[in-house]
Design an enzyme around this catalytic site. Structure first.
Site, PDB file in Angstrom:
ATOM      1  N   HIS A   3      48.080 -40.165 -46.193  1.00 58.15           N
ATOM      2  CA  HIS A   3      47.785 -40.155 -44.755  1.00 58.15           C
ATOM      3  C   HIS A   3      47.582 -41.572 -44.227  1.00 58.15           C
ATOM      4  O   HIS A   3      47.987 -41.880 -43.100  1.00 58.15           O
ATOM      5  CB  HIS A   3      46.559 -39.283 -44.485  1.00 58.15           C
ATOM      6  CG  HIS A   3      46.815 -37.838 -44.763  1.00 58.15           C
ATOM      7  ND1 HIS A   3      47.526 -37.032 -43.902  1.00 58.15           N
ATOM      8  CD2 HIS A   3      46.486 -37.056 -45.822  1.00 58.15           C
ATOM      9  CE1 HIS A   3      47.615 -35.818 -44.414  1.00 58.15           C
ATOM     10  NE2 HIS A   3      46.993 -35.808 -45.576  1.00 58.15           N
TER      11      HIS A   3
ATOM     12  N   ARG B 187      56.501 -44.835 -36.780  1.00 60.01           N
ATOM     13  CA  ARG B 187      56.274 -43.390 -36.736  1.00 60.01           C
ATOM     14  C   ARG B 187      55.202 -43.017 -35.732  1.00 60.01           C
ATOM     15  O   ARG B 187      55.427 -42.242 -34.795  1.00 60.01           O
ATOM     16  CB  ARG B 187      55.880 -42.901 -38.128  1.00 60.01           C
ATOM     17  CG  ARG B 187      55.236 -41.523 -38.158  1.00 60.01           C
ATOM     18  CD  ARG B 187      54.423 -41.365 -39.439  1.00 60.01           C
ATOM     19  NE  ARG B 187      53.792 -40.074 -39.564  1.00 60.01           N
ATOM     20  CZ  ARG B 187      52.551 -39.792 -39.162  1.00 60.01           C
ATOM     21  NH1 ARG B 187      51.817 -40.732 -38.560  1.00 60.01           N
ATOM     22  NH2 ARG B 187      52.037 -38.594 -39.333  1.00 60.01           N
TER      23      ARG B 187
ATOM     24  N   GLY C 276      51.786 -28.562 -39.341  1.00 59.97           N
ATOM     25  CA  GLY C 276      51.488 -29.564 -40.364  1.00 59.97           C
ATOM     26  C   GLY C 276      50.640 -30.671 -39.785  1.00 59.97           C
ATOM     27  O   GLY C 276      50.996 -31.846 -39.859  1.00 59.97           O
TER      28      GLY C 276
ATOM     29  N   ASP D 157      47.698 -26.361 -40.883  1.00 65.05           N
ATOM     30  CA  ASP D 157      48.010 -27.122 -42.089  1.00 65.05           C
ATOM     31  C   ASP D 157      47.481 -26.368 -43.298  1.00 65.05           C
ATOM     32  O   ASP D 157      46.381 -25.789 -43.250  1.00 65.05           O
ATOM     33  CB  ASP D 157      47.397 -28.523 -42.041  1.00 65.05           C
ATOM     34  CG  ASP D 157      48.138 -29.505 -42.932  1.00 65.05           C
ATOM     35  OD1 ASP D 157      48.710 -30.468 -42.403  1.00 65.05           O
ATOM     36  OD2 ASP D 157      48.162 -29.292 -44.165  1.00 65.05           O
TER      37      ASP D 157
ATOM     38  N   GLU E 234      53.952 -19.660 -42.012  1.00 63.48           N
ATOM     39  CA  GLU E 234      54.672 -18.396 -42.141  1.00 63.48           C
ATOM     40  C   GLU E 234      53.734 -17.200 -42.241  1.00 63.48           C
ATOM     41  O   GLU E 234      54.165 -16.054 -42.044  1.00 63.48           O
ATOM     42  CB  GLU E 234      55.573 -18.434 -43.383  1.00 63.48           C
ATOM     43  CG  GLU E 234      56.691 -19.465 -43.317  1.00 63.48           C
ATOM     44  CD  GLU E 234      56.273 -20.864 -43.759  1.00 63.48           C
ATOM     45  OE1 GLU E 234      57.154 -21.721 -43.909  1.00 63.48           O
ATOM     46  OE2 GLU E 234      55.053 -21.103 -43.938  1.00 63.48           O
TER      47      GLU E 234
ATOM     48  N   GLU F 206      55.415 -33.646 -37.300  1.00 64.15           N
ATOM     49  CA  GLU F 206      56.016 -34.754 -38.041  1.00 64.15           C
ATOM     50  C   GLU F 206      56.462 -34.152 -39.360  1.00 64.15           C
ATOM     51  O   GLU F 206      55.724 -34.122 -40.336  1.00 64.15           O
ATOM     52  CB  GLU F 206      55.006 -35.892 -38.221  1.00 64.15           C
ATOM     53  CG  GLU F 206      55.659 -37.198 -38.651  1.00 64.15           C
ATOM     54  CD  GLU F 206      55.860 -37.276 -40.148  1.00 64.15           C
ATOM     55  OE1 GLU F 206      56.858 -36.693 -40.645  1.00 64.15           O
ATOM     56  OE2 GLU F 206      55.038 -37.909 -40.820  1.00 64.15           O
TER      57      GLU F 206
ATOM     58  N   GLU G 142      61.613 -32.563 -49.174  1.00 66.13           N
ATOM     59  CA  GLU G 142      60.221 -32.153 -48.976  1.00 66.13           C
ATOM     60  C   GLU G 142      59.871 -32.034 -47.496  1.00 66.13           C
ATOM     61  O   GLU G 142      58.710 -32.188 -47.105  1.00 66.13           O
ATOM     62  CB  GLU G 142      59.249 -33.121 -49.670  1.00 66.13           C
ATOM     63  CG  GLU G 142      59.183 -32.931 -51.172  1.00 66.13           C
ATOM     64  CD  GLU G 142      57.977 -33.604 -51.814  1.00 66.13           C
ATOM     65  OE1 GLU G 142      57.335 -34.437 -51.141  1.00 66.13           O
ATOM     66  OE2 GLU G 142      57.676 -33.291 -52.975  1.00 66.13           O
TER      67      GLU G 142
END
EC number: 2.1.1.319
Length: 340
Positions: A29, A38, A62, A84, A113, A128, A137
């Site tokens: 992180h 970013r 996320g 998350d 999901e 992101e 990934e």
């Protein structure tokens, strides 16, 4: 968890769930937050467009440390739901609280999901989701699940466009160091390892001067319409040598766009742009090419999720190089790689 937070019933981590657990560590992180390209691109796309976020319901897929959720709240969102799976969300709750945004941000631990949001639809999805080579990934398939389930018909995605670019490079020294090293390891022949080393793409920063062809778009995604099956792709390519040189590898990177903004915001992870933590992806060829300015390398690149782990990638590159002069031999190869 304290504060305005929820936890799904099935959100417990297992020792096998390495991908999500890796995002529980501070280092990853810190690296992402310190990536100015970013983070500032997301900040500008969100906070320079308060007219898009004012009084809107936002979903952050996320959410990690919650930085994007907080940008959205500061931009005027009515409420932000951050989801998350990682244990980092416990710290994100505290971060949201100390920044006095708990009344407008709800964090939910669980898989996108599987969880159920307390709202039927959201106006904006931010995420992101990108990985190395864009798709390694990556969480894009999860973003698409969220889009199909929760995004309002006229809703927005931040970002909403992504492209992968392919070029070729001269990289004799590093190729020799990476591949040739195994021929003589302290006096021993380690060449049986070479075939596996060939198959593993290198993620690294490449100097712009190494690039000796133009680039070609091999994947162009519109996140509003793309389907999960589109993420397994096969694309022809044609790149042209820009100088007389040697070619030792193909080079890939991706570009991202927030086109819904009043003034579209873009960033690139390529060698001609500022450093990002995604770097670039190098695919070494078995054969070295001698090219002259204006000559073409043509081929096909195929990419699909690896069997057994959909976050890994199987990538095949088939190419042909036909020199202009008849006294120079054509070169062709069929190459297979695994990003793992």
């Amino acid at each position: 968890m304290p504060g305005n937070t929820k936890k799904s019933a099935d959100s417990g981590l297992t020792a096998k769930d390495y991908y999500f657990d890796s995002y529980s560590h501070w280092g990853i992180h810190e690296e992402m937050l310190k990536d100015d390209v970013r983070t500032l691109s997301y900040r500008d796309a969100i906070m320079q467009n308060p007219h898009l976020f004012r009084d809107k319901i936002v979903l952050d897929v996320g959410c990690g440390t919650g930085i994007l959720s907080m940008f959205c709240a500061r931009a005027g969102a009515k409420h932000v739901y951050g989801v998350d799976m990682s244990e980092i969300i416990h710290k994100a709750v505290q971060i949201v609280e100390v920044n006095k945004l708990s009344d407008r941000i709800t964090l939910i631990q669980g898989k996108m999901e599987e969880i159920q949001l307390p709202v039927e639809k959201v106006d904006i999805i931010v995420s992101e989701w990108m990985g190395y080579f864009l798709l390694y990934e990556s969480m894009l398939d999860t973003v698409l699940v969220a889009r199909d389930r929760y995004l309002a018909p006229d809703g927005l995605l931040f970002p909403d466009r992504a492209q992968i670019q392919l070029a070729a490079i001269e990289d004799a020294d590093y190729k020799s160091e990476k591949i040739g090293f195994w021929d003589d390891v302290y006096g021993f022949d380690f060449s049986p390892i070479k075939k596996d080393v060939w198959k593993e793409p290198l993620v690294d920063t490449v100097d712009r001067i190494a690039v000796n062809t133009n680039s070609c778009v091999i994947l162009d995604l519109d996140l509003k319409t793309v389907k999960k099956e589109d993420l397994a792709f096969s694309s022809p390519f044609e790149i042209t040598a820009t100088r007389n040189d040697f070619v030792h590898a193909f080079l890939a990177w991706f570009d991202i766009e927030f086109s819904a903004c009043h003034k579209p915001i873009k960033f690139s992870t390529g060698p001609f742009s500022r450093y990002t933590h995604w770097k670039q992806t190098v695919f070494y060829t078995h054969k070295d090419l001698t090219v002259k300015a204006g000559e073409y390398i043509r081929g096909t690149i195929t990419c699909k999720p690896a069997e057994g782990n959909h976050r890994e990638l199987d990538i095949d590159i088939s190419y042909t190089f036909n020199p202009r002069e008849p006294n120079r031999e054509p070169v062709s190869e069929d190459l297979s790689y695994r990003m793992c």
